[in-house]
Design a protein around this motif. Structure first.
Motif, PDB file in Angstrom:
ATOM      1  N   GLY A 278       2.756  -6.646  10.121  1.00 13.88           N
ATOM      2  CA  GLY A 278       1.406  -6.189   9.792  1.00 13.88           C
ATOM      3  C   GLY A 278       1.421  -5.075   8.757  1.00 13.88           C
ATOM      4  O   GLY A 278       0.660  -5.094   7.787  1.00 13.88           O
ATOM      5  N   TYR A 279       2.330  -4.108   8.947  1.00 14.67           N
ATOM      6  CA  TYR A 279       2.433  -3.000   7.989  1.00 14.67           C
ATOM      7  C   TYR A 279       2.964  -3.481   6.645  1.00 14.67           C
ATOM      8  O   TYR A 279       2.524  -3.031   5.592  1.00 14.67           O
ATOM      9  CB  TYR A 279       3.315  -1.879   8.540  1.00 14.67           C
ATOM     10  N   LYS A 280       3.915  -4.409   6.660  1.00  6.46           N
ATOM     11  CA  LYS A 280       4.474  -4.930   5.412  1.00  6.46           C
ATOM     12  C   LYS A 280       3.412  -5.711   4.650  1.00  6.46           C
ATOM     13  O   LYS A 280       3.287  -5.581   3.424  1.00  6.46           O
ATOM     14  CB  LYS A 280       5.705  -5.811   5.696  1.00  6.46           C
ATOM     15  N   PHE A 281       2.628  -6.521   5.371  1.00  3.11           N
ATOM     16  CA  PHE A 281       1.560  -7.270   4.712  1.00  3.11           C
ATOM     17  C   PHE A 281       0.546  -6.305   4.098  1.00  3.11           C
ATOM     18  O   PHE A 281       0.074  -6.504   2.969  1.00  3.11           O
ATOM     19  CB  PHE A 281       0.880  -8.223   5.692  1.00  3.11           C
ATOM     20  N   GLU A 282       0.207  -5.235   4.823  1.00  2.00           N
ATOM     21  CA  GLU A 282      -0.698  -4.215   4.276  1.00  2.00           C
ATOM     22  C   GLU A 282      -0.107  -3.623   3.000  1.00  2.00           C
ATOM     23  O   GLU A 282      -0.815  -3.402   2.018  1.00  2.00           O
ATOM     24  CB  GLU A 282      -0.943  -3.120   5.309  1.00  2.00           C
ATOM     25  N   GLN A 283       1.202  -3.375   3.000  1.00  2.07           N
ATOM     26  CA  GLN A 283       1.847  -2.832   1.809  1.00  2.07           C
ATOM     27  C   GLN A 283       1.724  -3.809   0.636  1.00  2.07           C
ATOM     28  O   GLN A 283       1.433  -3.413  -0.481  1.00  2.07           O
ATOM     29  CB  GLN A 283       3.320  -2.524   2.083  1.00  2.07           C
ATOM     30  N   TYR A 284       1.930  -5.105   0.879  1.00  2.00           N
ATOM     31  CA  TYR A 284       1.790  -6.104  -0.178  1.00  2.00           C
ATOM     32  C   TYR A 284       0.368  -6.119  -0.749  1.00  2.00           C
ATOM     33  O   TYR A 284       0.172  -6.409  -1.920  1.00  2.00           O
ATOM     34  CB  TYR A 284       2.127  -7.511   0.341  1.00  2.00           C
ATOM     35  N   CYS A 285      -0.617  -5.816   0.097  1.00  2.00           N
ATOM     36  CA  CYS A 285      -2.022  -5.890  -0.316  1.00  2.00           C
ATOM     37  C   CYS A 285      -2.579  -4.583  -0.868  1.00  2.00           C
ATOM     38  O   CYS A 285      -3.702  -4.560  -1.362  1.00  2.00           O
ATOM     39  CB  CYS A 285      -2.887  -6.326   0.861  1.00  2.00           C
ATOM     40  N   THR A 286      -1.834  -3.486  -0.760  1.00  3.74           N
ATOM     41  CA  THR A 286      -2.395  -2.193  -1.188  1.00  3.74           C
ATOM     42  C   THR A 286      -1.451  -1.376  -2.057  1.00  3.74           C
ATOM     43  O   THR A 286      -1.754  -0.231  -2.377  1.00  3.74           O
ATOM     44  CB  THR A 286      -2.771  -1.327   0.041  1.00  3.74           C
ATOM     45  N   ASN A 287      -0.317  -1.936  -2.438  1.00  4.79           N
ATOM     46  CA  ASN A 287       0.665  -1.137  -3.137  1.00  4.79           C
ATOM     47  C   ASN A 287       1.331  -1.969  -4.228  1.00  4.79           C
ATOM     48  O   ASN A 287       1.726  -3.104  -3.984  1.00  4.79           O
ATOM     49  CB  ASN A 287       1.712  -0.645  -2.122  1.00  4.79           C
ATOM     50  N   ASP A 288       1.454  -1.399  -5.402  1.00  4.81           N
ATOM     51  CA  ASP A 288       2.119  -2.117  -6.488  1.00  4.81           C
ATOM     52  C   ASP A 288       3.629  -2.166  -6.291  1.00  4.81           C
ATOM     53  O   ASP A 288       4.283  -3.108  -6.711  1.00  4.81           O
ATOM     54  CB  ASP A 288       1.809  -1.459  -7.839  1.00  4.81           C
TER      55      ASP A 288
ATOM     56  N   PRO B 277      -6.854   2.824   0.611  1.00  2.00           N
ATOM     57  CA  PRO B 277      -6.031   2.220  -0.432  1.00  2.00           C
ATOM     58  C   PRO B 277      -6.753   1.022  -1.060  1.00  2.00           C
ATOM     59  O   PRO B 277      -7.449   0.278  -0.374  1.00  2.00           O
ATOM     60  CB  PRO B 277      -4.777   1.749   0.309  1.00  2.00           C
ATOM     61  N   LYS B 278      -6.588   0.866  -2.352  1.00  2.37           N
ATOM     62  CA  LYS B 278      -7.251  -0.215  -3.072  1.00  2.37           C
ATOM     63  C   LYS B 278      -6.551  -1.542  -2.787  1.00  2.37           C
ATOM     64  O   LYS B 278      -5.329  -1.628  -2.797  1.00  2.37           O
ATOM     65  CB  LYS B 278      -7.211   0.075  -4.572  1.00  2.37           C
ATOM     66  N   TYR B 279      -7.357  -2.569  -2.543  1.00  2.64           N
ATOM     67  CA  TYR B 279      -6.818  -3.904  -2.284  1.00  2.64           C
ATOM     68  C   TYR B 279      -6.270  -4.500  -3.579  1.00  2.64           C
ATOM     69  O   TYR B 279      -6.901  -4.444  -4.625  1.00  2.64           O
ATOM     70  CB  TYR B 279      -7.893  -4.824  -1.716  1.00  2.64           C
ATOM     71  N   THR B 280      -5.079  -5.048  -3.479  1.00  4.57           N
ATOM     72  CA  THR B 280      -4.460  -5.770  -4.581  1.00  4.57           C
ATOM     73  C   THR B 280      -4.053  -7.131  -4.036  1.00  4.57           C
ATOM     74  O   THR B 280      -3.376  -7.199  -3.005  1.00  4.57           O
ATOM     75  CB  THR B 280      -3.185  -5.035  -5.066  1.00  4.57           C
ATOM     76  N   GLU B 281      -4.449  -8.181  -4.716  1.00  4.61           N
ATOM     77  CA  GLU B 281      -4.065  -9.508  -4.225  1.00  4.61           C
ATOM     78  C   GLU B 281      -2.545  -9.625  -4.239  1.00  4.61           C
ATOM     79  O   GLU B 281      -1.908  -9.392  -5.269  1.00  4.61           O
ATOM     80  CB  GLU B 281      -4.683 -10.601  -5.089  1.00  4.61           C
ATOM     81  N   PRO B 282      -1.951  -9.955  -3.093  1.00 11.67           N
ATOM     82  CA  PRO B 282      -0.487 -10.015  -3.040  1.00 11.67           C
ATOM     83  C   PRO B 282       0.057 -11.183  -3.854  1.00 11.67           C
ATOM     84  O   PRO B 282      -0.585 -12.218  -3.980  1.00 11.67           O
ATOM     85  CB  PRO B 282      -0.189 -10.202  -1.548  1.00 11.67           C
ATOM     86  N   LYS B 283       1.237 -10.961  -4.398  1.00  4.16           N
ATOM     87  CA  LYS B 283       1.924 -12.039  -5.118  1.00  4.16           C
ATOM     88  C   LYS B 283       2.617 -12.914  -4.081  1.00  4.16           C
ATOM     89  O   LYS B 283       3.476 -12.448  -3.346  1.00  4.16           O
ATOM     90  CB  LYS B 283       2.932 -11.439  -6.097  1.00  4.16           C
ATOM     91  N   LEU B 284       2.196 -14.155  -4.014  1.00  2.00           N
ATOM     92  CA  LEU B 284       2.751 -15.070  -3.020  1.00  2.00           C
ATOM     93  C   LEU B 284       3.898 -15.873  -3.616  1.00  2.00           C
ATOM     94  O   LEU B 284       3.893 -16.135  -4.811  1.00  2.00           O
ATOM     95  CB  LEU B 284       1.648 -16.006  -2.520  1.00  2.00           C
ATOM     96  N   PRO B 285       4.863 -16.270  -2.840  1.00  5.54           N
ATOM     97  CA  PRO B 285       5.017 -15.973  -1.409  1.00  5.54           C
ATOM     98  C   PRO B 285       5.536 -14.546  -1.205  1.00  5.54           C
ATOM     99  O   PRO B 285       6.181 -13.986  -2.065  1.00  5.54           O
ATOM    100  CB  PRO B 285       6.053 -16.997  -0.963  1.00  5.54           C
ATOM    101  N   CYS B 286       5.239 -13.959  -0.060  1.00  7.85           N
ATOM    102  CA  CYS B 286       5.777 -12.635   0.279  1.00  7.85           C
ATOM    103  C   CYS B 286       6.633 -12.779   1.524  1.00  7.85           C
ATOM    104  O   CYS B 286       6.216 -13.396   2.478  1.00  7.85           O
ATOM    105  CB  CYS B 286       4.715 -11.606   0.565  1.00  7.85           C
TER     106      CYS B 286
END
Length: 165
Positions: free
Chosen positions: A139-149, A36-45
């Motif tokens: 951990g899975y939620k953070f991965e979702q924030y970083c790889t999913n729009d 999955p492509k890395y997307t910078e998460p929108k903070l705060p998450c």
């Protein structure tokens, strides 16, 4: 030479390079993997969002090594200089043994001078500790924030990516 005797490098280690990838989808179908492509998460998450809707993969007693072998075969990866074939988690278990509170088992077999290590999941390895489950979810939620729009969908950790190195 040192005070401990003659010390020489027996083996040179290099940064591993990716040989092939594969993955599993939610139906456990094995396919050529795509990271999955890395997307910078929108903070705060908020990592608590969706915890109750989490779609958790089922833990099997044994994690089949066949997808590793199938990928090696399909991609024609030469294994004549390979000593060990395993999932990374097995090496984590072995190396973290002094710090672990849980028992573990690994199936080990040898074929043509290659050692194969297969994952064995024990019931006490994944205790039903709500705090531990929550941290796993984070951990899975953070991965979702970083790889999913679309982070409004439930976290589904049945989709998995593997890299052979």
């Amino acid at each position: 030479s040192t005070e401990y005797g003659d010390v020489r490098a027996v083996e040179k280690y290099k940064m591993p390079k990716e040989l092939a990838t594969f993955g599993f989808d939610k139906n456990e179908y094995c396919y050529p993997g795509v990271l999955p492509k890395y997307t910078e998460p929108k903070l705060p998450c908020d990592l608590n969002v969706g915890l109750q809707e989490w779609i958790e993969k089922k833990i099997k007693d044994r994690h089949d090594i066949d997808p590793l072998l199938k990928t090696i075969y399909d991609c024609k990866i030469p294994v004549h200089n390979v000593d060990i074939i395993t999932y990374r988690n097995n090496l984590n278990k072995i190396l973290l043994t002094p710090f672990s509170r849980y028992n573990w088992e690994i199936d080990v077999f040898r074929y043509n001078d290659i050692i194969f290590l297969n994952v064995v999941h024990l019931p006490e390895e994944n205790p039903n500790d709500p705090k531990l489950k929550k941290f796993q979810y984070y951990g899975y939620k953070f991965e979702q924030y970083c790889t999913n729009d679309d982070t409004s969908k439930p976290v589904d950790n049945r989709d998995q990516f593997f890299s052979l190195r």
